[in-house]
Design a protein around this motif. Structure first.
Motif, PDB file in Angstrom:
ATOM      1  N   ASP A   1      21.535  -8.794  26.776  1.00  0.00           N
ATOM      2  CA  ASP A   1      20.424  -7.872  26.975  1.00  0.00           C
ATOM      3  C   ASP A   1      20.685  -6.905  28.137  1.00  0.00           C
ATOM      4  O   ASP A   1      19.796  -6.627  28.943  1.00  0.00           O
ATOM      5  CB  ASP A   1      19.127  -8.666  27.205  1.00  0.00           C
ATOM      6  CG  ASP A   1      17.883  -7.795  27.119  1.00  0.00           C
ATOM      7  OD1 ASP A   1      17.898  -6.818  26.324  1.00  0.00           O
ATOM      8  OD2 ASP A   1      16.901  -8.074  27.837  1.00  0.00           O
TER       9      ASP A   1
ATOM     10  N   SER B   1      27.068  -7.285  22.355  1.00  0.00           N
ATOM     11  CA  SER B   1      28.278  -7.387  21.541  1.00  0.00           C
ATOM     12  C   SER B   1      28.879  -8.784  21.514  1.00  0.00           C
ATOM     13  O   SER B   1      29.773  -9.060  20.718  1.00  0.00           O
ATOM     14  CB  SER B   1      29.332  -6.399  22.047  1.00  0.00           C
ATOM     15  OG  SER B   1      29.669  -6.685  23.399  1.00  0.00           O
TER      16      SER B   1
ATOM     17  N   GLU C   1      18.216 -11.620  12.527  1.00  0.00           N
ATOM     18  CA  GLU C   1      18.993 -10.496  13.030  1.00  0.00           C
ATOM     19  C   GLU C   1      18.106  -9.265  13.149  1.00  0.00           C
ATOM     20  O   GLU C   1      17.350  -8.950  12.224  1.00  0.00           O
ATOM     21  CB  GLU C   1      20.176 -10.207  12.099  1.00  0.00           C
ATOM     22  CG  GLU C   1      21.078  -9.085  12.590  1.00  0.00           C
ATOM     23  CD  GLU C   1      22.284  -8.901  11.706  1.00  0.00           C
ATOM     24  OE1 GLU C   1      22.871  -7.799  11.735  1.00  0.00           O
ATOM     25  OE2 GLU C   1      22.634  -9.850  10.971  1.00  0.00           O
ATOM     26  N   ASP C   2      18.186  -8.594  14.295  1.00  0.00           N
ATOM     27  CA  ASP C   2      17.421  -7.371  14.536  1.00  0.00           C
ATOM     28  C   ASP C   2      18.272  -6.441  15.391  1.00  0.00           C
ATOM     29  O   ASP C   2      18.398  -6.645  16.608  1.00  0.00           O
ATOM     30  CB  ASP C   2      16.095  -7.690  15.231  1.00  0.00           C
ATOM     31  CG  ASP C   2      15.236  -6.456  15.446  1.00  0.00           C
ATOM     32  OD1 ASP C   2      15.529  -5.417  14.812  1.00  0.00           O
ATOM     33  OD2 ASP C   2      14.287  -6.515  16.247  1.00  0.00           O
ATOM     34  N   ASP C   3      18.883  -5.438  14.754  1.00  0.00           N
ATOM     35  CA  ASP C   3      19.818  -4.526  15.432  1.00  0.00           C
ATOM     36  C   ASP C   3      20.955  -5.332  16.061  1.00  0.00           C
ATOM     37  O   ASP C   3      21.688  -6.014  15.368  1.00  0.00           O
ATOM     38  CB  ASP C   3      19.074  -3.677  16.461  1.00  0.00           C
ATOM     39  CG  ASP C   3      18.078  -2.739  15.783  1.00  0.00           C
ATOM     40  OD1 ASP C   3      18.342  -2.316  14.649  1.00  0.00           O
ATOM     41  OD2 ASP C   3      17.036  -2.440  16.400  1.00  0.00           O
ATOM     42  N   ASN C   4      21.081  -5.292  17.398  1.00  0.00           N
ATOM     43  CA  ASN C   4      22.169  -6.025  18.043  1.00  0.00           C
ATOM     44  C   ASN C   4      21.729  -7.389  18.572  1.00  0.00           C
ATOM     45  O   ASN C   4      22.449  -8.026  19.346  1.00  0.00           O
ATOM     46  CB  ASN C   4      22.758  -5.201  19.197  1.00  0.00           C
ATOM     47  CG  ASN C   4      21.749  -4.996  20.321  1.00  0.00           C
ATOM     48  OD1 ASN C   4      20.540  -5.134  20.114  1.00  0.00           O
ATOM     49  ND2 ASN C   4      22.235  -4.646  21.506  1.00  0.00           N
ATOM     50  N   GLU C   5      20.541  -7.852  18.157  1.00  0.00           N
ATOM     51  CA  GLU C   5      20.051  -9.168  18.560  1.00  0.00           C
ATOM     52  C   GLU C   5      20.173 -10.138  17.391  1.00  0.00           C
ATOM     53  O   GLU C   5      19.731  -9.845  16.283  1.00  0.00           O
ATOM     54  CB  GLU C   5      18.595  -9.086  19.020  1.00  0.00           C
ATOM     55  CG  GLU C   5      18.384  -8.213  20.237  1.00  0.00           C
ATOM     56  CD  GLU C   5      16.923  -8.143  20.658  1.00  0.00           C
ATOM     57  OE1 GLU C   5      16.650  -7.528  21.699  1.00  0.00           O
ATOM     58  OE2 GLU C   5      16.059  -8.695  19.939  1.00  0.00           O
ATOM     59  N   GLU C   6      20.777 -11.292  17.656  1.00  0.00           N
ATOM     60  CA  GLU C   6      20.946 -12.298  16.620  1.00  0.00           C
ATOM     61  C   GLU C   6      20.612 -13.677  17.179  1.00  0.00           C
ATOM     62  O   GLU C   6      20.924 -13.986  18.331  1.00  0.00           O
ATOM     63  CB  GLU C   6      22.379 -12.310  16.082  1.00  0.00           C
ATOM     64  CG  GLU C   6      22.784 -11.051  15.336  1.00  0.00           C
ATOM     65  CD  GLU C   6      24.185 -11.141  14.761  1.00  0.00           C
ATOM     66  OE1 GLU C   6      24.718 -12.273  14.681  1.00  0.00           O
ATOM     67  OE2 GLU C   6      24.753 -10.085  14.411  1.00  0.00           O
TER      68      GLU C   6
END
Length: 245
Positions: A100, A45, A224-229
């Motif tokens: 993570d 987040s 961007e991939d789900d909650n990974e940026e």
């Protein structure tokens, strides 16, 4: 008669080789790139600032490439390039964040590495070939990297290893009778919230088959991939050598 046929065959082969040499070309280059890093990453987040949180500043990387052009009109030419693009730093945190699933707290000593190294495979066509040279095509960029943070009892990372197709444009402008030239190369793609822009501008001087280049490269990646940026910009000046056969 047999000796005459052999002589004619040797002559024909020599002419053929000479002709092919005029239309088959290879170019290779390598340069050192002084890189300035900035941006942020996220695996959860909270965004983590590369300069304020991780202490990133400048790094030196390398890039090298080879291109082959051939005389077959319907087949594209090929270009391969590898760029070393990674930085590591140890920083003392001034705030608490999660990455993570791990929590890194105020005053933690964090070792971090961001690796955006990549290899480009490009298929392209030569559109113009005079004092202005223009190539257009498609690049597939293969990342083999990660963002990793580690502190006592914690070690977390996100992988950056997806292939990305990109539009390719490469232009070169010759200054007649001087050996000087200017060039610009771009690889670009944008889809959804993802965008990769890689632009290179250079000035060069060519003497025979050897050239010297100085230039500027700007690499901007937003993935961007789900909650990974990953939102990173790396730019800076470079100097290199080019061999044009």
């Amino acid at each position: 008669m047999q000796k005459r046929l052999i002589a004619l065959a040797i002559l024909a082969a020599s002419v053929s080789v000479s002709s092919q040499a005029d239309i088959i070309g290879a170019t290779a280059g390598a340069y050192m790139w002084k890189q300035s890093w900035e941006g942020d990453v996220k695996a959860g987040s909270q965004s983590i600032d590369m300069n304020d949180d991780l202490g990133y500043d400048d790094e030196t990387g390398k890039s090298f490439y080879v291109a082959l052009e051939h005389p077959v009109p319907v087949l594209p030419n090929i270009r391969l390039q590898h760029t070393s693009l990674d930085i590591s730093e140890t920083s003392q945190l001034s705030r608490t964040f999660t990455f993570d699933g791990d929590t890194y707290t105020n005053a933690d000593s964090v070792n971090s590495t961001t690796d955006l190294s990549h290899t480009d495979g490009t298929l392209y066509y030569e559109i113009l070939d005079n004092w202005v040279n223009l190539d257009v095509g498609l690049t597939v960029r293969m990342f083999d990297g990660e963002v990793r943070l580690a502190a006592t009892g914690r070690d977390s990372s996100i992988d950056i290893d997806a292939p990305i197709p990109m539009a390719y444009v490469n232009a070169r402008f010759e200054l007649p009778l001087t050996g000087l030239y200017a060039s610009g190369l771009g690889n670009v793609i944008a889809y959804g919230d993802n965008k990769v822009t890689d632009m290179t501008l250079a000035l060069g001087y060519e003497l025979g088959v050897l050239g010297l280049e100085i230039g500027y490269r700007n690499f901007d990646v937003q993935l961007e991939d789900d909650n990974e940026e990953t939102n990173v910009t790396v730019d800076g000046y470079f100097i290199g050598l080019v061999l044009d056969i």
